[in-house]
Design an enzyme around this catalytic site. Structure first.
Site, PDB file in Angstrom:
ATOM      1  N   ASP A  28      55.535 -26.056  13.919  1.00  0.00           N
ATOM      2  CA  ASP A  28      56.276 -24.909  13.396  1.00  0.00           C
ATOM      3  C   ASP A  28      56.534 -25.131  11.899  1.00  0.00           C
ATOM      4  OD1 ASP A  28      58.333 -22.625  14.914  1.00  0.00           O
ATOM      5  OD2 ASP A  28      58.671 -23.111  12.798  1.00  0.00           O
ATOM      6  N   ASN A  82      60.938 -17.259  23.447  1.00  0.00           N
ATOM      7  CA  ASN A  82      61.808 -16.125  23.114  1.00  0.00           C
ATOM      8  C   ASN A  82      61.093 -14.829  23.480  1.00  0.00           C
ATOM      9  OD1 ASN A  82      63.790 -17.841  22.033  1.00  0.00           O
ATOM     10  ND2 ASN A  82      62.759 -17.878  20.045  1.00  0.00           N
ATOM     11  N   GLY A  88      65.314 -12.930  20.477  1.00  0.00           N
ATOM     12  CA  GLY A  88      65.061 -13.471  19.138  1.00  0.00           C
ATOM     13  C   GLY A  88      63.597 -13.705  18.846  1.00  0.00           C
ATOM     14  N   HIS A  93      53.447 -12.444  19.757  1.00  0.00           N
ATOM     15  CA  HIS A  93      52.312 -13.119  20.407  1.00  0.00           C
ATOM     16  C   HIS A  93      52.935 -14.266  21.201  1.00  0.00           C
ATOM     17  CE1 HIS A  93      47.965 -14.412  20.524  1.00  0.00           C
ATOM     18  NE2 HIS A  93      48.586 -15.516  20.936  1.00  0.00           N
ATOM     19  N   HIS A  95      54.386 -17.374  22.727  1.00  0.00           N
ATOM     20  CA  HIS A  95      54.386 -18.766  22.265  1.00  0.00           C
ATOM     21  C   HIS A  95      55.520 -19.530  22.933  1.00  0.00           C
ATOM     22  CE1 HIS A  95      56.692 -16.287  19.426  1.00  0.00           C
ATOM     23  NE2 HIS A  95      57.481 -17.326  19.223  1.00  0.00           N
ATOM     24  N   HIS A  97      57.871 -22.775  22.341  1.00  0.00           N
ATOM     25  CA  HIS A  97      58.344 -23.792  21.402  1.00  0.00           C
ATOM     26  C   HIS A  97      58.511 -25.093  22.181  1.00  0.00           C
ATOM     27  CE1 HIS A  97      59.940 -20.863  18.276  1.00  0.00           C
ATOM     28  NE2 HIS A  97      59.878 -20.058  19.320  1.00  0.00           N
TER      29      HIS A  97
HETATM   30  P1  AMP Z   1      59.988 -16.713  17.531  1.00  0.00           P
HETATM   31  O1  AMP Z   1      61.243 -16.442  16.757  1.00  0.00           O
HETATM   32  O2  AMP Z   1      60.248 -17.251  18.919  1.00  0.00           O
HETATM   33  O3  AMP Z   1      59.065 -15.529  17.511  1.00  0.00           O
HETATM   34  O4  AMP Z   1      59.274 -17.910  16.804  1.00  0.00           O
HETATM   35  C1  AMP Z   1      58.409 -17.761  15.737  1.00  0.00           C
HETATM   36  C2  AMP Z   1      58.272 -19.118  15.106  1.00  0.00           C
HETATM   37  O5  AMP Z   1      57.114 -19.098  14.305  1.00  0.00           O
HETATM   38  C3  AMP Z   1      59.434 -19.532  14.218  1.00  0.00           C
HETATM   39  O6  AMP Z   1      59.995 -20.745  14.693  1.00  0.00           O
HETATM   40  C4  AMP Z   1      58.781 -19.697  12.839  1.00  0.00           C
HETATM   41  O7  AMP Z   1      59.323 -20.765  12.094  1.00  0.00           O
HETATM   42  C5  AMP Z   1      57.332 -19.951  13.208  1.00  0.00           C
HETATM   43  N1  AMP Z   1      56.337 -19.589  12.194  1.00  0.00           N
HETATM   44  C6  AMP Z   1      56.266 -18.455  11.456  1.00  0.00           C
HETATM   45  N2  AMP Z   1      55.184 -18.477  10.664  1.00  0.00           N
HETATM   46  C7  AMP Z   1      54.553 -19.653  10.896  1.00  0.00           C
HETATM   47  C8  AMP Z   1      53.376 -20.272  10.380  1.00  0.00           C
HETATM   48  N3  AMP Z   1      52.598 -19.683   9.447  1.00  0.00           N
HETATM   49  N4  AMP Z   1      53.043 -21.503  10.837  1.00  0.00           N
HETATM   50  C9  AMP Z   1      53.791 -22.108  11.771  1.00  0.00           C
HETATM   51  N5  AMP Z   1      54.911 -21.582  12.299  1.00  0.00           N
HETATM   52  C10 AMP Z   1      55.291 -20.370  11.872  1.00  0.00           C
END
Ligand code: AMP
Length: 110
Positions: A28, A82, A88, A93, A95, A97
């Site tokens: 991340d 999330n 949140g 897409h 994912h 964590h």
């Molecule tokens: P969510 O809030 O569950 O949609 O998580 C999205 C996550 O993507 C967040 O923790 C961001 O820090 C992470 N994120 C956004 N852009 C990037 C990127 N280019 N590379 C890696 N992580 C990213």
């Protein structure tokens, strides 16, 4: 295309942990723990609401490979996904964590 689709397409770089034909794991960009890795399917799926049993099974296997690769499988870690506005979710897409590398606290949810 959203950010994760661009990462899958190789248009945006990522710090890759593991990849196979169906999934990708990368660090991340804004880590919330000493280890904070995102695992995503390459197939476009908005979030957990759209997951199928087959995909969940494959995703679980992949996550287990990732935590082994990261060396955190035995010490422990947390998996979060999330979903939607109240959950949140920023990027539409699916994912998961993976958070670890320290004894994680539990709280501050709202
Ligand atoms: P969510 O809030 O569950 O949609 O998580 C999205 C996550 O993507 C967040 O923790 C961001 O820090 C992470 N994120 C956004 N852009 C990037 C990127 N280019 N590379 C890696 N992580 C990213």
């Amino acid at each position: 295309m959203n950010i994760f689709e661009k990462i899958i397409a190789g248009e945006i770089p990522c710090k890759k942990v593991l990849e196979n034909s169906k999934f990708l794991a990368f660090h991340d960009i804004s880590p919330k723990a000493p280890i904070h890795v995102l695992t995503i399917p390459k197939k476009s799926i908005k979030n957990f609401n759209e997951i199928t049993p087959d995909l969940m099974a494959e995703m679980s296997d992949f996550i287990l490979e990732v935590v082994e690769e990261l060396g955190i499988k035995d010490k422990g870690y947390r998996i979060i996904t999330n979903i939607g506005t109240d959950g949140g979710q920023e990027i539409p897409h699916l994912h998961f964590h993976i958070l670890g590398g320290a004894k994680l606290k539990w709280g501050d949810l709202i």
